[in-house]
Design a protein around this motif. Structure first.
Motif, PDB file in Angstrom:
ATOM      1  N   GLU A 145      53.807 -40.060  33.933  1.00 57.68           N
ATOM      2  CA  GLU A 145      52.555 -39.341  34.210  1.00 57.68           C
ATOM      3  C   GLU A 145      51.604 -39.493  33.018  1.00 57.68           C
ATOM      4  O   GLU A 145      51.231 -40.612  32.672  1.00 57.68           O
ATOM      5  CB  GLU A 145      52.852 -37.875  34.538  1.00 57.68           C
ATOM      6  CG  GLU A 145      53.703 -37.734  35.802  1.00 57.68           C
ATOM      7  CD  GLU A 145      54.191 -36.319  36.046  1.00 57.68           C
ATOM      8  OE1 GLU A 145      54.788 -36.103  37.100  1.00 57.68           O
ATOM      9  OE2 GLU A 145      53.986 -35.436  35.194  1.00 57.68           O
ATOM     10  N   ARG A 146      51.213 -38.424  32.338  1.00 58.50           N
ATOM     11  CA  ARG A 146      50.260 -38.544  31.233  1.00 58.50           C
ATOM     12  C   ARG A 146      50.954 -38.811  29.888  1.00 58.50           C
ATOM     13  O   ARG A 146      50.305 -38.853  28.838  1.00 58.50           O
ATOM     14  CB  ARG A 146      49.446 -37.248  31.120  1.00 58.50           C
ATOM     15  CG  ARG A 146      48.541 -36.960  32.311  1.00 58.50           C
ATOM     16  CD  ARG A 146      47.682 -35.718  32.097  1.00 58.50           C
ATOM     17  NE  ARG A 146      48.482 -34.504  31.998  1.00 58.50           N
ATOM     18  CZ  ARG A 146      48.621 -33.794  30.892  1.00 58.50           C
ATOM     19  NH1 ARG A 146      48.015 -34.158  29.767  1.00 58.50           N
ATOM     20  NH2 ARG A 146      49.355 -32.698  30.894  1.00 58.50           N
ATOM     21  N   THR A 179      43.250 -37.819  23.705  1.00 59.46           N
ATOM     22  CA  THR A 179      44.650 -38.256  23.633  1.00 59.46           C
ATOM     23  C   THR A 179      45.293 -37.743  22.349  1.00 59.46           C
ATOM     24  O   THR A 179      44.746 -37.943  21.265  1.00 59.46           O
ATOM     25  CB  THR A 179      44.753 -39.790  23.683  1.00 59.46           C
ATOM     26  OG1 THR A 179      44.286 -40.254  24.953  1.00 59.46           O
ATOM     27  CG2 THR A 179      46.195 -40.246  23.475  1.00 59.46           C
ATOM     28  N   ARG A 187      56.705 -44.687  30.159  1.00 57.09           N
ATOM     29  CA  ARG A 187      55.613 -43.811  30.610  1.00 57.09           C
ATOM     30  C   ARG A 187      56.117 -42.836  31.665  1.00 57.09           C
ATOM     31  O   ARG A 187      57.020 -43.139  32.434  1.00 57.09           O
ATOM     32  CB  ARG A 187      54.488 -44.640  31.210  1.00 57.09           C
ATOM     33  CG  ARG A 187      53.701 -45.454  30.227  1.00 57.09           C
ATOM     34  CD  ARG A 187      52.689 -46.340  30.957  1.00 57.09           C
ATOM     35  NE  ARG A 187      52.036 -47.254  30.031  1.00 57.09           N
ATOM     36  CZ  ARG A 187      50.829 -47.041  29.523  1.00 57.09           C
ATOM     37  NH1 ARG A 187      50.146 -45.966  29.839  1.00 57.09           N
ATOM     38  NH2 ARG A 187      50.293 -47.922  28.690  1.00 57.09           N
ATOM     39  N   THR A 200      47.898 -38.278  27.154  1.00 58.75           N
ATOM     40  CA  THR A 200      46.518 -38.594  27.510  1.00 58.75           C
ATOM     41  C   THR A 200      45.910 -37.447  28.305  1.00 58.75           C
ATOM     42  O   THR A 200      46.624 -36.645  28.907  1.00 58.75           O
ATOM     43  CB  THR A 200      46.445 -39.881  28.337  1.00 58.75           C
ATOM     44  OG1 THR A 200      47.251 -39.711  29.513  1.00 58.75           O
ATOM     45  CG2 THR A 200      46.968 -41.073  27.553  1.00 58.75           C
ATOM     46  N   ALA A 201      44.582 -37.381  28.281  1.00 61.49           N
ATOM     47  CA  ALA A 201      43.844 -36.332  29.000  1.00 61.49           C
ATOM     48  C   ALA A 201      44.480 -34.969  28.731  1.00 61.49           C
ATOM     49  O   ALA A 201      44.847 -34.236  29.660  1.00 61.49           O
ATOM     50  CB  ALA A 201      43.805 -36.635  30.492  1.00 61.49           C
ATOM     51  N   SER A 202      44.621 -34.642  27.455  1.00 61.96           N
ATOM     52  CA  SER A 202      45.349 -33.429  27.080  1.00 61.96           C
ATOM     53  C   SER A 202      44.694 -32.165  27.633  1.00 61.96           C
ATOM     54  O   SER A 202      43.478 -32.101  27.841  1.00 61.96           O
ATOM     55  CB  SER A 202      45.468 -33.341  25.560  1.00 61.96           C
ATOM     56  OG  SER A 202      44.195 -33.327  24.984  1.00 61.96           O
TER      57      SER A 202
END
Lengths: 113, 112
Positions: free
Chosen positions: B60-61, B18, B58, B78-80
């Motif tokens: 998506e990511r 992240t 927020r 997140t989940a880069s």
């Protein structure tokens, strides 16, 4: 829907000349803002036009001017160019103004020699 | 004087982690705060807008928080992924003003 377009994309001028840059906003958008981006100063607000009227102006000298036409297309003009005017000039459009999503064009890269 | 500060140093993280970017401001009373992504040689692209009465948003990511007491916004990815590598700019419009002021941006580099 077509995005914001700017012409020309690249420009080389010499000191003392003047330049005119053009911006076509997204169809229906009435607000057009102009920004100057340089590595040292970042993105700086030049001015905003809404329905052919300038609503706000940043801290730039009077050599920087703009206008907006009835179809919302906008132009900005820089007279008596200086070396420090070399920058990426960006325009952004929106429905109502700067406090909502801004849609940026690809920019015009100006080099002053 | 009014200031918007973003970490000028590049942020390097590993893929999958992240990324958290910070935007601090002083002497502003922003009605809105926006985040944009900019790739080299291109115009900024809008990501998220958060209003002064919203704590979190927020998409998506992406997640943005806005703390008007601390005068700070945090932007999380997140989940880069390596495709997230770009410069991220925060921008705010002061209540009553009609100008959008941008921070200097933070360059994010996601390593595969």
């Amino acid at each position: 829907k077509a995005g914001v377009t700017q012409t020309p994309r690249y420009l080389i001028k010499t000191r003392g000349q003047q330049v005119t840059l053009s911006c076509s906003p997204i169809s229906g958008h009435r607000s057009v803002s102009w920004y100057q981006q340089t590595p040292g100063q970042g993105l700086q607000f030049l001015f905003e036009y809404f329905s052919e009227t300038q609503r706000n102006k940043g801290n730039f000298p009077g050599r920087f001017s703009g206008r907006q036409f009835s179809n919302s297309r906008s132009e900005m003009n820089v007279s008596t160019l200086e070396l420090g005017d070399s920058a990426l000039y960006l325009c952004a459009s929106s429905w109502q103004g700067v406090q909502e999503t801004q849609y940026f064009g690809p920019g015009t890269r100006l080099l002053v020699l | 004087s009014q200031k918007i500060e973003q970490n000028s140093e590049a942020l390097n993280i590993q893929e999958g982690k992240t990324a958290t970017l910070t935007c601090n401001y002083t002497n502003y009373s922003p009605a809105y705060l926006q985040w944009y992504r900019q790739d080299p040689g291109r115009g900024p692209v809008f990501l998220l807008l958060i209003r002064e009465n919203e704590k979190e948003k927020r998409k998506e990511r992406l997640k943005v928080t806005f703390d008007t007491t601390l005068k700070q916004s945090l932007f999380h990815i997140t989940a880069s992924q390596p495709a997230d590598s770009a410069t991220y700019l925060c921008a705010l419009a002061d209540t009553g003003r009609r100008a959008l002021t941008f921070g200097s941006g933070t360059r994010l580099q996601v390593q595969p």
